[in-house]
Scaffold this active site. Sequence first.
Site, mmCIF file in Angstrom:
data_model
loop_
_atom_site.group_PDB
_atom_site.id
_atom_site.type_symbol
_atom_site.label_atom_id
_atom_site.label_comp_id
_atom_site.label_asym_id
_atom_site.label_seq_id
_atom_site.Cartn_x
_atom_site.Cartn_y
_atom_site.Cartn_z
ATOM 1 N N HIS A 31 0.811 -1.289 0.043
ATOM 2 C CA HIS A 31 0.116 -0.035 0.119
ATOM 3 C C HIS A 31 0.849 1.152 0.053
ATOM 4 O O HIS A 31 2.021 1.349 0.546
ATOM 5 C CB HIS A 31 -0.747 0.105 1.109
ATOM 6 C CG HIS A 31 -2.100 -1.051 1.021
ATOM 7 N ND1 HIS A 31 -3.005 -1.011 2.073
ATOM 8 C CD2 HIS A 31 -2.177 -2.262 0.373
ATOM 9 C CE1 HIS A 31 -3.764 -2.182 1.706
ATOM 10 N NE2 HIS A 31 -3.374 -2.884 0.451
ATOM 11 N N GLU A 51 0.595 4.080 1.870
ATOM 12 C CA GLU A 51 1.287 4.439 3.030
ATOM 13 C C GLU A 51 2.297 3.665 3.624
ATOM 14 O O GLU A 51 3.268 4.328 4.164
ATOM 15 C CB GLU A 51 0.220 4.557 4.077
ATOM 16 C CG GLU A 51 -1.285 4.946 3.715
ATOM 17 C CD GLU A 51 -2.298 4.078 2.987
ATOM 18 O OE1 GLU A 51 -3.300 4.267 3.284
ATOM 19 O OE2 GLU A 51 -1.765 3.192 2.113
ATOM 20 N N CYS A 82 -6.206 1.430 5.106
ATOM 21 C CA CYS A 82 -6.918 0.373 5.788
ATOM 22 C C CYS A 82 -6.319 -0.041 7.272
ATOM 23 O O CYS A 82 -5.623 0.964 7.758
ATOM 24 C CB CYS A 82 -6.549 -1.089 4.759
ATOM 25 S SG CYS A 82 -4.630 -1.369 5.124
ATOM 26 N N CYS A 124 -2.468 -0.474 7.435
ATOM 27 C CA CYS A 124 -1.594 0.845 7.205
ATOM 28 C C CYS A 124 -1.870 1.738 8.508
ATOM 29 O O CYS A 124 -0.966 2.589 8.734
ATOM 30 C CB CYS A 124 -2.187 1.586 5.999
ATOM 31 S SG CYS A 124 -1.392 0.640 4.607
#
Length: 155
Positions: free
Chosen positions: A72, A74, A100, A103
């Site tokens: 992801h 992040e 999410c 993260c």
Amino acid sequence: MGTEITKWDLRFMRIADLEVAQWSKDRSRKIGAVIVKDRELISTGFNGMPRGCNDDIDARHERPEKYHWFIHAEANAIINAARQGKSTLGADIYVNLFPCDTCAGFIVQAGIKKVFVDKEPDFNDPKFGEAFKRALVIFQEGGVEVIYMDYDAHR
């Protein structure tokens, strides 16, 4: 009283959304994140495969297989900061999709204090709603302020 959205906030979100996210080779979703400290951009990340992994293999882009290959935005931004020896302690992160739950944990652990997101997520989304709800709790308990920018209204 909430955090006022500044021109700087809009600039950093535009960088995350219109620049960094577009570097992703994900065929279905382009997510970008930028980490900022004292108005200085210290790291970027987009959703993508680990360095050196072949992102031209079609099967790696298919759900659910893609979830095993893509990191992801992040997480990539945090990892990229660490790779460069830059501290994220007390920084802000701008991301064009609500994080999410995984993260969210990374963001708390990295010492990031504010998360600027483009808009409030759909907490009733059948696929991601529960992860969004957990992420919000992680942010609340971890002392991270979440700022919904209503970015589309500022474009």
